[in-house]
Design a protein around this motif. Structure first.
Motif, PDB file in Angstrom:
ATOM      1  N   GLN A   1       0.832  -1.201   0.000  1.00  0.00           N
ATOM      2  CA  GLN A   1       0.000   0.000   0.000  1.00  0.00           C
ATOM      3  C   GLN A   1       0.862   1.245   0.000  1.00  0.00           C
ATOM      4  O   GLN A   1       1.933   1.280   0.590  1.00  0.00           O
ATOM      5  N   VAL A   2       0.381   2.232  -0.689  1.00  0.00           N
ATOM      6  CA  VAL A   2       1.055   3.525  -0.739  1.00  0.00           C
ATOM      7  C   VAL A   2       0.067   4.584  -0.273  1.00  0.00           C
ATOM      8  O   VAL A   2      -1.067   4.634  -0.746  1.00  0.00           O
ATOM      9  N   GLN A   3       0.494   5.397   0.663  1.00  0.00           N
ATOM     10  CA  GLN A   3      -0.316   6.533   1.103  1.00  0.00           C
ATOM     11  C   GLN A   3       0.288   7.804   0.525  1.00  0.00           C
ATOM     12  O   GLN A   3       1.508   8.019   0.600  1.00  0.00           O
ATOM     13  N   LEU A   4      -0.571   8.625  -0.047  1.00  0.00           N
ATOM     14  CA  LEU A   4      -0.137   9.868  -0.679  1.00  0.00           C
ATOM     15  C   LEU A   4      -0.815  11.045  -0.004  1.00  0.00           C
ATOM     16  O   LEU A   4      -2.038  11.019   0.220  1.00  0.00           O
ATOM     17  N   VAL A   5      -0.033  12.063   0.313  1.00  0.00           N
ATOM     18  CA  VAL A   5      -0.571  13.262   0.953  1.00  0.00           C
ATOM     19  C   VAL A   5      -0.077  14.484   0.198  1.00  0.00           C
ATOM     20  O   VAL A   5       1.141  14.718   0.110  1.00  0.00           O
ATOM     21  N   GLU A   6      -1.011  15.256  -0.313  1.00  0.00           N
ATOM     22  CA  GLU A   6      -0.673  16.479  -1.028  1.00  0.00           C
ATOM     23  C   GLU A   6      -0.622  17.663  -0.063  1.00  0.00           C
ATOM     24  O   GLU A   6      -1.340  17.687   0.941  1.00  0.00           O
ATOM     25  N   SER A   7       0.192  18.632  -0.409  1.00  0.00           N
ATOM     26  CA  SER A   7       0.263  19.874   0.361  1.00  0.00           C
ATOM     27  C   SER A   7       0.711  20.987  -0.565  1.00  0.00           C
ATOM     28  O   SER A   7       1.148  20.741  -1.694  1.00  0.00           O
ATOM     29  N   GLY A   8       0.591  22.209  -0.066  1.00  0.00           N
ATOM     30  CA  GLY A   8       1.067  23.358  -0.820  1.00  0.00           C
ATOM     31  C   GLY A   8      -0.008  24.157  -1.520  1.00  0.00           C
ATOM     32  O   GLY A   8       0.278  25.187  -2.126  1.00  0.00           O
ATOM     33  N   GLY A   9      -1.240  23.679  -1.456  1.00  0.00           N
ATOM     34  CA  GLY A   9      -2.319  24.431  -2.072  1.00  0.00           C
ATOM     35  C   GLY A   9      -2.616  25.707  -1.306  1.00  0.00           C
ATOM     36  O   GLY A   9      -2.095  25.935  -0.209  1.00  0.00           O
ATOM     37  N   GLY A  10      -3.457  26.534  -1.895  1.00  0.00           N
ATOM     38  CA  GLY A  10      -3.830  27.775  -1.229  1.00  0.00           C
ATOM     39  C   GLY A  10      -4.460  28.753  -2.191  1.00  0.00           C
ATOM     40  O   GLY A  10      -4.852  28.387  -3.299  1.00  0.00           O
ATOM     41  N   LEU A  11      -4.541  29.999  -1.741  1.00  0.00           N
ATOM     42  CA  LEU A  11      -5.123  31.080  -2.535  1.00  0.00           C
ATOM     43  C   LEU A  11      -3.994  31.931  -3.109  1.00  0.00           C
ATOM     44  O   LEU A  11      -3.093  32.348  -2.386  1.00  0.00           O
ATOM     45  N   VAL A  12      -4.062  32.166  -4.405  1.00  0.00           N
ATOM     46  CA  VAL A  12      -3.026  32.951  -5.079  1.00  0.00           C
ATOM     47  C   VAL A  12      -3.689  33.825  -6.141  1.00  0.00           C
ATOM     48  O   VAL A  12      -4.727  33.456  -6.690  1.00  0.00           O
ATOM     49  N   GLN A  13      -3.096  34.966  -6.402  1.00  0.00           N
ATOM     50  CA  GLN A  13      -3.615  35.839  -7.445  1.00  0.00           C
ATOM     51  C   GLN A  13      -3.196  35.348  -8.826  1.00  0.00           C
ATOM     52  O   GLN A  13      -2.159  34.693  -8.972  1.00  0.00           O
ATOM     53  N   ALA A  14      -3.999  35.683  -9.798  1.00  0.00           N
ATOM     54  CA  ALA A  14      -3.672  35.326 -11.176  1.00  0.00           C
ATOM     55  C   ALA A  14      -2.289  35.865 -11.524  1.00  0.00           C
ATOM     56  O   ALA A  14      -1.940  36.991 -11.164  1.00  0.00           O
ATOM     57  N   GLY A  26       4.568   4.273   3.132  1.00  0.00           N
ATOM     58  CA  GLY A  26       4.100   2.902   3.030  1.00  0.00           C
ATOM     59  C   GLY A  26       5.004   2.045   2.177  1.00  0.00           C
ATOM     60  O   GLY A  26       5.348   0.935   2.538  1.00  0.00           O
ATOM     61  N   ARG A  27       5.348   2.557   1.005  1.00  0.00           N
ATOM     62  CA  ARG A  27       6.272   1.886   0.119  1.00  0.00           C
ATOM     63  C   ARG A  27       7.068   2.947  -0.634  1.00  0.00           C
ATOM     64  O   ARG A  27       6.595   4.065  -0.824  1.00  0.00           O
ATOM     65  N   THR A  28       8.229   2.568  -1.079  1.00  0.00           N
ATOM     66  CA  THR A  28       8.978   3.495  -1.899  1.00  0.00           C
ATOM     67  C   THR A  28       8.283   3.668  -3.248  1.00  0.00           C
ATOM     68  O   THR A  28       7.704   2.719  -3.789  1.00  0.00           O
ATOM     69  N   ILE A  29       8.316   4.871  -3.762  1.00  0.00           N
ATOM     70  CA  ILE A  29       7.623   5.139  -5.025  1.00  0.00           C
ATOM     71  C   ILE A  29       8.572   5.151  -6.204  1.00  0.00           C
ATOM     72  O   ILE A  29       8.204   5.550  -7.311  1.00  0.00           O
ATOM     73  N   ASN A  30       9.815   4.695  -5.990  1.00  0.00           N
ATOM     74  CA  ASN A  30      10.768   4.830  -7.091  1.00  0.00           C
ATOM     75  C   ASN A  30      10.511   3.869  -8.240  1.00  0.00           C
ATOM     76  O   ASN A  30      11.201   3.918  -9.249  1.00  0.00           O
ATOM     77  N   SER A  49      -0.419  16.225 -15.309  1.00  0.00           N
ATOM     78  CA  SER A  49       0.948  15.879 -15.683  1.00  0.00           C
ATOM     79  C   SER A  49       1.319  14.526 -15.103  1.00  0.00           C
ATOM     80  O   SER A  49       0.694  14.061 -14.145  1.00  0.00           O
ATOM     81  N   VAL A  50       2.352  13.916 -15.672  1.00  0.00           N
ATOM     82  CA  VAL A  50       2.855  12.634 -15.185  1.00  0.00           C
ATOM     83  C   VAL A  50       4.364  12.600 -15.384  1.00  0.00           C
ATOM     84  O   VAL A  50       4.904  13.239 -16.288  1.00  0.00           O
ATOM     85  N   ILE A  51       5.031  11.834 -14.506  1.00  0.00           N
ATOM     86  CA  ILE A  51       6.482  11.691 -14.582  1.00  0.00           C
ATOM     87  C   ILE A  51       6.842  10.226 -14.379  1.00  0.00           C
ATOM     88  O   ILE A  51       6.246   9.547 -13.542  1.00  0.00           O
ATOM     89  N   SER A  52       7.797   9.744 -15.153  1.00  0.00           N
ATOM     90  CA  SER A  52       8.218   8.355 -15.045  1.00  0.00           C
ATOM     91  C   SER A  52       9.014   8.143 -13.759  1.00  0.00           C
ATOM     92  O   SER A  52       9.402   9.097 -13.082  1.00  0.00           O
ATOM     93  N   TRP A  53       9.273   6.881 -13.431  1.00  0.00           N
ATOM     94  CA  TRP A  53       9.950   6.602 -12.160  1.00  0.00           C
ATOM     95  C   TRP A  53      11.376   7.142 -12.117  1.00  0.00           C
ATOM     96  O   TRP A  53      11.870   7.464 -11.051  1.00  0.00           O
TER      97      TRP A  53
END
Length: 130
Positions: A1-14, A26-30, A49-53
């Motif tokens: 199992q892999v647990q993913l937690v996003e951060s860094g969002g917020g309110l920003v001006q155009a 949980g596991r390495t994502i490499n 977007s997506v990025i390879s390992w």
């Protein structure tokens, strides 16, 4: 199992910038391709977007190409999305996702279907004001 937690969002001006982070545990994502998706208010979830390992191959939605940059640090089990020149259409909940068996295509679209992904984070809200 892999647990993913996003951060860094917020309110920003155009025109501003934000950097989203995705922390994996949980596991390495490499060995996983890592993607970012978003869901604007009242709309379906869409690929960003997506990025390879290895980090050597990336793919972006046309709507963010040239403005967003995906990167990863496998040693830290982290994935990032640098978002520049934000506009109000970028307002959405942003999700990080992990794909164990990506069909990488250096010459074209890949990793842009949510059904391909095995694990998802809970999302982080990005709001861009005009």
């Amino acid at each position: 199992q892999v647990q993913l937690v996003e951060s860094g969002g917020g309110l920003v001006q155009a025109g501003g910038s934000l950097r989203l982070s995705c922390s994996a545990s949980g596991r390495t994502i490499n060995s996983y391709a890592m993607g970012w998706f978003r869901q604007p208010p009242g709309k379906e979830r869409e690929f960003v977007s997506v990025i390879s390992w290895t980090g050597s191959t990336t793919y972006y939605a046309d709507s963010v190409k040239g403005r967003f940059t995906i990167s990863r640090d496998n040693a830290k089990n982290m994935v990032y999305l640098q978002m520049d020149s934000l506009n109000v259409e970028d307002t959405a909940v942003y999700y990080c996702a992990a794909d164990l068996l990506p069909q990488i295509n250096p010459k074209g679209p890949w990793g842009n279907r949510g059904s391909e992904y095995d694990y998802w984070g809970q999302g982080t809200q990005v709001t861009v004001s005009s």
